[in-house]
Design a protein around this motif. Sequence first.
Motif, PDB file in Angstrom:
ATOM      1  N   GLY A 173     -71.997  16.960  11.817  1.00  0.00           N
ATOM      2  CA  GLY A 173     -72.472  15.975  10.845  1.00  0.00           C
ATOM      3  C   GLY A 173     -71.490  15.610   9.768  1.00  0.00           C
ATOM      4  O   GLY A 173     -71.882  15.412   8.613  1.00  0.00           O
ATOM      5  N   VAL A 174     -70.207  15.484  10.103  1.00  0.00           N
ATOM      6  CA  VAL A 174     -69.180  15.145   9.111  1.00  0.00           C
ATOM      7  C   VAL A 174     -69.140  13.631   8.888  1.00  0.00           C
ATOM      8  O   VAL A 174     -69.143  12.855   9.846  1.00  0.00           O
ATOM      9  CB  VAL A 174     -67.799  15.659   9.575  1.00  0.00           C
ATOM     10  N   SER A 175     -69.090  13.220   7.626  1.00  0.00           N
ATOM     11  CA  SER A 175     -69.032  11.792   7.279  1.00  0.00           C
ATOM     12  C   SER A 175     -67.998  11.574   6.173  1.00  0.00           C
ATOM     13  O   SER A 175     -67.942  12.348   5.204  1.00  0.00           O
ATOM     14  CB  SER A 175     -70.395  11.292   6.791  1.00  0.00           C
ATOM     15  N   PHE A 176     -67.185  10.530   6.311  1.00  0.00           N
ATOM     16  CA  PHE A 176     -66.231  10.150   5.276  1.00  0.00           C
ATOM     17  C   PHE A 176     -65.610   8.805   5.637  1.00  0.00           C
ATOM     18  O   PHE A 176     -65.769   8.314   6.763  1.00  0.00           O
ATOM     19  CB  PHE A 176     -65.123  11.202   5.103  1.00  0.00           C
ATOM     20  N   THR A 177     -64.935   8.201   4.681  1.00  0.00           N
ATOM     21  CA  THR A 177     -64.159   6.991   4.931  1.00  0.00           C
ATOM     22  C   THR A 177     -62.745   7.215   4.412  1.00  0.00           C
ATOM     23  O   THR A 177     -62.517   8.063   3.535  1.00  0.00           O
ATOM     24  CB  THR A 177     -64.761   5.753   4.233  1.00  0.00           C
ATOM     25  N   VAL A 178     -61.800   6.455   4.971  1.00  0.00           N
ATOM     26  CA  VAL A 178     -60.410   6.528   4.523  1.00  0.00           C
ATOM     27  C   VAL A 178     -59.902   5.107   4.331  1.00  0.00           C
ATOM     28  O   VAL A 178     -59.993   4.282   5.248  1.00  0.00           O
ATOM     29  CB  VAL A 178     -59.508   7.257   5.547  1.00  0.00           C
ATOM     30  N   GLY A 179     -59.388   4.826   3.152  1.00  0.00           N
ATOM     31  CA  GLY A 179     -58.737   3.554   2.887  1.00  0.00           C
ATOM     32  C   GLY A 179     -57.232   3.734   2.908  1.00  0.00           C
ATOM     33  O   GLY A 179     -56.710   4.641   3.558  1.00  0.00           O
ATOM     34  N   ARG A 180     -56.543   2.894   2.181  1.00  0.00           N
ATOM     35  CA  ARG A 180     -55.081   3.030   2.083  1.00  0.00           C
ATOM     36  C   ARG A 180     -54.789   4.020   0.961  1.00  0.00           C
ATOM     37  O   ARG A 180     -54.399   3.651  -0.146  1.00  0.00           O
ATOM     38  CB  ARG A 180     -54.439   1.666   1.867  1.00  0.00           C
ATOM     39  N   GLU A 181     -54.986   5.283   1.295  1.00  0.00           N
ATOM     40  CA  GLU A 181     -54.941   6.391   0.347  1.00  0.00           C
ATOM     41  C   GLU A 181     -54.597   7.652   1.111  1.00  0.00           C
ATOM     42  O   GLU A 181     -54.455   7.644   2.333  1.00  0.00           O
ATOM     43  CB  GLU A 181     -56.317   6.551  -0.314  1.00  0.00           C
ATOM     44  N   LYS A 182     -54.501   8.764   0.384  1.00  0.00           N
ATOM     45  CA  LYS A 182     -54.252  10.060   1.004  1.00  0.00           C
ATOM     46  C   LYS A 182     -55.507  10.917   0.839  1.00  0.00           C
ATOM     47  O   LYS A 182     -55.845  11.322  -0.271  1.00  0.00           O
ATOM     48  CB  LYS A 182     -53.035  10.736   0.362  1.00  0.00           C
ATOM     49  N   LEU A 183     -56.174  11.177   1.963  1.00  0.00           N
ATOM     50  CA  LEU A 183     -57.374  12.007   1.972  1.00  0.00           C
ATOM     51  C   LEU A 183     -57.018  13.383   2.508  1.00  0.00           C
ATOM     52  O   LEU A 183     -56.504  13.511   3.617  1.00  0.00           O
ATOM     53  CB  LEU A 183     -58.460  11.372   2.840  1.00  0.00           C
ATOM     54  N   GLY A 184     -57.295  14.414   1.734  1.00  0.00           N
ATOM     55  CA  GLY A 184     -57.024  15.774   2.168  1.00  0.00           C
ATOM     56  C   GLY A 184     -58.277  16.438   2.711  1.00  0.00           C
ATOM     57  O   GLY A 184     -59.367  16.284   2.149  1.00  0.00           O
ATOM     58  N   ILE A 185     -58.142  17.159   3.827  1.00  0.00           N
ATOM     59  CA  ILE A 185     -59.235  17.952   4.380  1.00  0.00           C
ATOM     60  C   ILE A 185     -58.789  19.414   4.371  1.00  0.00           C
ATOM     61  O   ILE A 185     -57.789  19.769   4.999  1.00  0.00           O
ATOM     62  CB  ILE A 185     -59.601  17.521   5.813  1.00  0.00           C
ATOM     63  N   VAL A 186     -59.540  20.237   3.641  1.00  0.00           N
ATOM     64  CA  VAL A 186     -59.163  21.640   3.444  1.00  0.00           C
ATOM     65  C   VAL A 186     -60.246  22.537   4.024  1.00  0.00           C
ATOM     66  O   VAL A 186     -61.440  22.242   3.926  1.00  0.00           O
ATOM     67  CB  VAL A 186     -58.987  21.963   1.951  1.00  0.00           C
ATOM     68  N   GLY A 187     -59.827  23.619   4.617  1.00  0.00           N
ATOM     69  CA  GLY A 187     -60.788  24.591   5.130  1.00  0.00           C
ATOM     70  C   GLY A 187     -60.053  25.776   5.744  1.00  0.00           C
ATOM     71  O   GLY A 187     -58.879  25.682   6.094  1.00  0.00           O
TER      72      GLY A 187
END
Length: 301
Positions: free
Chosen positions: A47-61
């Motif tokens: 159930g993961v949800s997110f959006t990405v634009g012209r940016e830097k999105l970090g995913i940590v775990g």
Amino acid sequence: MSDISPTSPPAGLSSGPGAEPPEPLLEVRNLRVSFPTRTGVTQAVRGVSFTVGREKLGIVGESGSGKSMTGRSILRLVPRPGQVTADRLSFLGEDLLTASEKRLRDIRGRRVSMVMQDPKFSLNPVMTVGRQIAEAYRVHSDADAAEAKRRTLEMLEAVRIRDPERVWGLYPHEVSGGMGQRIMIAMMLIPNPDLLIADEPTSALDVTVQMQVLAILDDLCSSRGMGMVFISHDLNLVASFCDRVLIMYAGRVVESCRASELHMAQHPYTRGLLASLPRLDDDRTELPVLTRDPSWAEEDR
């Protein structure tokens, strides 16, 4: 590493007051990745949800949290017998779940590129690095060999490799870890993609080389108006490099915030991660133990 300000929107993308927000490059809604096993179905991403634009999105775990599987599922690169489902998985409005394999091959690399973990070991050991980068360019264009070599040398220079002509003729075993990392970044970026998925691209590097690679990625994102999904287990690194951060635990996103607001995290898992980070001014002899709560990863009801 000093704070890095969010990437400015490229020309043609208005972000002023009252302007319509630009369409996200990537939209992920209720993404799930499952694997059938002898004892039942294992949910790697739930159930993961997110959006990405012209940016830097970090995913940590932590290891096993599902962050790498999330990155792979975007391009439908989950190994068999894994199954990817989602309410929505789209790139620039195009549905990636229903796209044909032929269409996906066109999107992979040319529109969306992915740098895997330990990318140096993804290089073909019997081909020079220059030929491999040029081949990646020719697959996605109608360029001849001379044009492909010219573009390859330009890209090697863009990732700050000295003497590109010499490096062109080297084999993977002849380059250092840091240079191998830059070569893979050059290969992934030579088709000029809109989105780069980087899966722990600096985990095998020492701190000095790590900072150099991140500076290159930041510069390329800013100059090209490119979006990036940066996957890492290093919370400090992501907080200083990315614009927004997702925290994953047991296949779920437990917290989402701007990197500048990470110190105000609300979820106990995120607060535990922050508390366990060592600091130069810290006089503690022991770092706190992160106590896990089963409710953080409740099974679907």
